[in-house]
Write a protein that holds these residues in place. Structure first.
Motif, PDB file in Angstrom:
ATOM      1  N   UNK A 105      19.081   5.162  -2.362  1.00 38.23           N
ATOM      2  CA  UNK A 105      18.027   5.880  -3.073  1.00 38.23           C
ATOM      3  C   UNK A 105      16.668   5.660  -2.402  1.00 38.23           C
ATOM      4  N   UNK A 106      16.371   4.424  -2.018  1.00 38.68           N
ATOM      5  CA  UNK A 106      15.087   4.118  -1.387  1.00 38.68           C
ATOM      6  C   UNK A 106      14.994   4.701   0.025  1.00 38.68           C
ATOM      7  N   UNK A 107      16.108   4.683   0.729  1.00 37.15           N
ATOM      8  CA  UNK A 107      16.118   5.186   2.097  1.00 37.15           C
ATOM      9  C   UNK A 107      15.948   6.701   2.118  1.00 37.15           C
ATOM     10  N   UNK A 108      16.529   7.374   1.124  1.00 36.76           N
ATOM     11  CA  UNK A 108      16.474   8.838   1.069  1.00 36.76           C
ATOM     12  C   UNK A 108      15.031   9.314   0.833  1.00 36.76           C
ATOM     13  N   UNK A 109      14.542  10.154   1.685  1.00 38.37           N
ATOM     14  CA  UNK A 109      13.194  10.738   1.642  1.00 38.37           C
ATOM     15  C   UNK A 109      12.115   9.724   2.025  1.00 38.37           C
ATOM     16  N   UNK A 150       7.592   6.850  -7.405  1.00 37.72           N
ATOM     17  CA  UNK A 150       8.310   8.058  -6.996  1.00 37.72           C
ATOM     18  C   UNK A 150       9.583   7.754  -6.201  1.00 37.72           C
ATOM     19  N   UNK A 151       9.786   6.478  -5.830  1.00 37.82           N
ATOM     20  CA  UNK A 151      10.988   6.142  -5.054  1.00 37.82           C
ATOM     21  C   UNK A 151      12.249   6.203  -5.914  1.00 37.82           C
ATOM     22  N   UNK A 152      12.074   6.222  -7.266  1.00 40.22           N
ATOM     23  CA  UNK A 152      13.228   6.278  -8.170  1.00 40.22           C
ATOM     24  C   UNK A 152      13.551   7.757  -8.409  1.00 40.22           C
ATOM     25  N   UNK A 153      14.454   8.295  -7.611  1.00 37.37           N
ATOM     26  CA  UNK A 153      14.604   9.749  -7.567  1.00 37.37           C
ATOM     27  C   UNK A 153      15.972  10.281  -7.981  1.00 37.37           C
ATOM     28  N   UNK A 154      16.947   9.415  -8.246  1.00 40.25           N
ATOM     29  CA  UNK A 154      18.244   9.939  -8.679  1.00 40.25           C
ATOM     30  C   UNK A 154      18.279  10.071 -10.197  1.00 40.25           C
ATOM     31  N   UNK A 192       0.803  -1.219   0.000  1.00 41.95           N
ATOM     32  CA  UNK A 192       0.000   0.000   0.000  1.00 41.95           C
ATOM     33  C   UNK A 192       0.840   1.276   0.000  1.00 41.95           C
ATOM     34  N   UNK A 193       1.984   1.217  -0.683  1.00 39.41           N
ATOM     35  CA  UNK A 193       2.754   2.424  -0.981  1.00 39.41           C
ATOM     36  C   UNK A 193       2.248   2.909  -2.340  1.00 39.41           C
ATOM     37  N   UNK A 200      19.102   1.690 -20.145  1.00 39.09           N
ATOM     38  CA  UNK A 200      19.044   1.993 -18.719  1.00 39.09           C
ATOM     39  C   UNK A 200      18.904   3.481 -18.450  1.00 39.09           C
ATOM     40  N   UNK A 201      19.580   4.307 -19.258  1.00 38.51           N
ATOM     41  CA  UNK A 201      19.454   5.761 -19.112  1.00 38.51           C
ATOM     42  C   UNK A 201      18.043   6.202 -19.488  1.00 38.51           C
ATOM     43  N   UNK A 202      17.507   5.628 -20.563  1.00 36.79           N
ATOM     44  CA  UNK A 202      16.136   5.937 -20.962  1.00 36.79           C
ATOM     45  C   UNK A 202      15.160   5.591 -19.841  1.00 36.79           C
ATOM     46  N   UNK A 203      15.284   4.399 -19.265  1.00 37.87           N
ATOM     47  CA  UNK A 203      14.408   3.993 -18.166  1.00 37.87           C
ATOM     48  C   UNK A 203      14.514   4.963 -16.996  1.00 37.87           C
ATOM     49  N   UNK A 204      15.744   5.366 -16.685  1.00 44.11           N
ATOM     50  CA  UNK A 204      15.962   6.292 -15.566  1.00 44.11           C
ATOM     51  C   UNK A 204      15.227   7.600 -15.776  1.00 44.11           C
ATOM     52  N   UNK A 205      15.300   8.146 -16.973  1.00 39.72           N
ATOM     53  CA  UNK A 205      14.640   9.422 -17.257  1.00 39.72           C
ATOM     54  C   UNK A 205      13.123   9.283 -17.189  1.00 39.72           C
ATOM     55  N   UNK A 206      12.591   8.172 -17.698  1.00 40.99           N
ATOM     56  CA  UNK A 206      11.147   7.952 -17.603  1.00 40.99           C
ATOM     57  C   UNK A 206      10.706   7.883 -16.134  1.00 40.99           C
ATOM     58  N   UNK A 207      11.431   7.095 -15.339  1.00 46.25           N
ATOM     59  CA  UNK A 207      11.050   6.915 -13.939  1.00 46.25           C
ATOM     60  C   UNK A 207      11.217   8.202 -13.134  1.00 46.25           C
ATOM     61  N   UNK A 208      12.240   8.977 -13.455  1.00 44.01           N
ATOM     62  CA  UNK A 208      12.462  10.234 -12.749  1.00 44.01           C
ATOM     63  C   UNK A 208      11.254  11.161 -12.900  1.00 44.01           C
ATOM     64  N   UNK A 209      10.572  11.048 -14.027  1.00 44.61           N
ATOM     65  CA  UNK A 209       9.384  11.861 -14.239  1.00 44.61           C
ATOM     66  C   UNK A 209       8.329  11.636 -13.169  1.00 44.61           C
ATOM     67  N   UNK A 210       8.244  10.399 -12.641  1.00 44.82           N
ATOM     68  CA  UNK A 210       7.263  10.103 -11.597  1.00 44.82           C
ATOM     69  C   UNK A 210       7.635  10.800 -10.290  1.00 44.82           C
ATOM     70  N   UNK A 211       8.919  10.862  -9.990  1.00 42.22           N
ATOM     71  CA  UNK A 211       9.329  11.626  -8.808  1.00 42.22           C
ATOM     72  C   UNK A 211       9.058  13.112  -9.013  1.00 42.22           C
ATOM     73  N   UNK A 212       9.356  13.623 -10.200  1.00 46.15           N
ATOM     74  CA  UNK A 212       9.154  15.039 -10.469  1.00 46.15           C
ATOM     75  C   UNK A 212       7.690  15.444 -10.312  1.00 46.15           C
ATOM     76  N   UNK A 213       6.779  14.550 -10.647  1.00 49.24           N
ATOM     77  CA  UNK A 213       5.358  14.866 -10.508  1.00 49.24           C
ATOM     78  C   UNK A 213       4.962  15.148  -9.062  1.00 49.24           C
TER      79      UNK A 213
END
Length: 340
Positions: free
Chosen positions: A64-68, A34-38, A28-29, A255-268
């Motif tokens: 990364x997961x521990x931060x925030x 949004x945990x992928x933030x770097x 239930x997180x 891997x870089x592409x995946x990172x940028x996509x996932x970072x968008x979820x943190x940015x939201x």
């Protein structure tokens, strides 16, 4: 545990991300992506491959997961298979889902079954009457395997992951202290930290990646240019352009592409604090698309003869050169947002 495959995946999710998402969603997180933030960039030379490597990360996934979010990710690496299976069974009895790395060579439902040794992540969710229940979100699959199949599949000895020195690995997630809301100050601090890394300041840089010391590292936007130059030097000897070389290159770029996509979820998470963040999300999603295009061109080059591979990779490097402009624009946008 009633863990079910998710109905829909997001751009940028790979097998490990999907495993993490399945467990966090079950626990239930709700904002699990949004945990992928770097969001950084680092070039270094891979001592095992002897080739240039470009990665978007600069801290361990555990940090990364521990931060925030204060989520504890514990990745266990061992060389005793019987001990690992015993520990996994104990965790399952405690109603704790377990992420395991398996060799798809032994997974009957996988298209690479009995054809190719390659590592893959799945979630083990239960054990009953000699059968392990598993979730493979990558294939939208929930199934069972017997103990002998898991016993064989857990051995990563014939996959690339054996380079870290251990044959078996599993992971568990503890969300007992998890925080779901990203506060405004935390959001901007993370934005600033990523900006510093992309600026070439490596104060947060880990000293090693997984299992080996970094060799000749470069950080930030200049790392991309260093990667292009180094790859061009390698390409002078066309004999190095093997399928393994191209597969590794594809993995880096994807891997870089995946990172940028996932970072968008943190940015939201920051849009409620500043609506202009939405433009930054779009900027990184566009960067993700361009990195994905370069990755797919690399993948296609595996089916070409040696001369054609050389010309295709030149086109890939030109594309990456164009991506630097896209990354710079996003970088400048971050600078403005942090300053304001």
């Amino acid at each position: 545990m009633n863990i079910q495959p998710r109905e829909a995946h997001e751009e940028g999710e790979d097998c490990f991300t999907l495993c993490v998402s399945s467990i966090l969603n079950y626990k239930q997180i709700t904002n699990f992506l949004a945990v992928w933030k770097q969001c950084g960039m680092m070039y270094h030379e891979d001592p095992e491959r002897g080739t240039p490597k470009l990665v978007p990360t600069y801290m361990s996934v555990e940090n990364e997961f521990q931060h925030i979010h204060h989520i504890d990710l514990n990745i266990v690496r061992k060389n005793d298979r019987a001990e690992v299976i015993k520990e996994i069974m104990t965790l399952l009895q405690q109603k704790e889902a377990v992420i395991v790395w398996v060799d798809v060579f032994y997974m009957q439902y996988n298209s690479l079954y009995q054809l190719l040794h390659s590592s893959h992540c799945i979630v083990l969710s239960d054990y009953t009457d000699g059968q392990f229940e598993f979730i493979d979100d990558f294939y939208h699959l929930k199934g069972n395997m017997d103990e002998q199949t898991l016993f064989e599949a857990l051995d990563l000895g014939q996959t690339s992951l054996i380079r870290e020195g251990t044959r078996y690995r599993y992971a568990i997630l503890d969300v007992g202290s998890a925080v779901q809301q990203v506060k405004e100050r935390e959001f901007y601090d993370m934005l600033h930290q990523n900006h510093e890394i992309m600026n070439g300041k490596s104060g947060q840089l880990v000293n090693q990646v997984e299992w080996y010391e970094l060799v000749n590292p470069h950080v930030g936007l200049p790392a991309i240019e260093r990667y292009i130059d180094s790859t061009r030097q390698h390409m002078q000897d066309s004999s190095v352009l093997t399928e393994e070389y191209l597969d590794n290159m594809y993995g880096d770029l994807a891997g870089i592409s995946n990172n940028r996509y996932l970072y968008g979820h943190f940015l939201r998470e920051g849009i409620p604090y500043n609506p202009d963040i939405h433009q930054l999300v779009e900027a990184y999603e566009y960067a993700a698309q361009r990195w994905n295009l370069a990755a797919n061109m690399t993948l296609k080059s595996q089916y070409l003869d040696m001369d054609s591979r050389y010309h295709m990779l030149n086109r890939v490097l030109s594309k990456i050169g164009e991506i630097i402009v896209v990354e710079q624009e996003a970088h400048d946008m971050v600078k403005h947002l942090v300053a304001s």
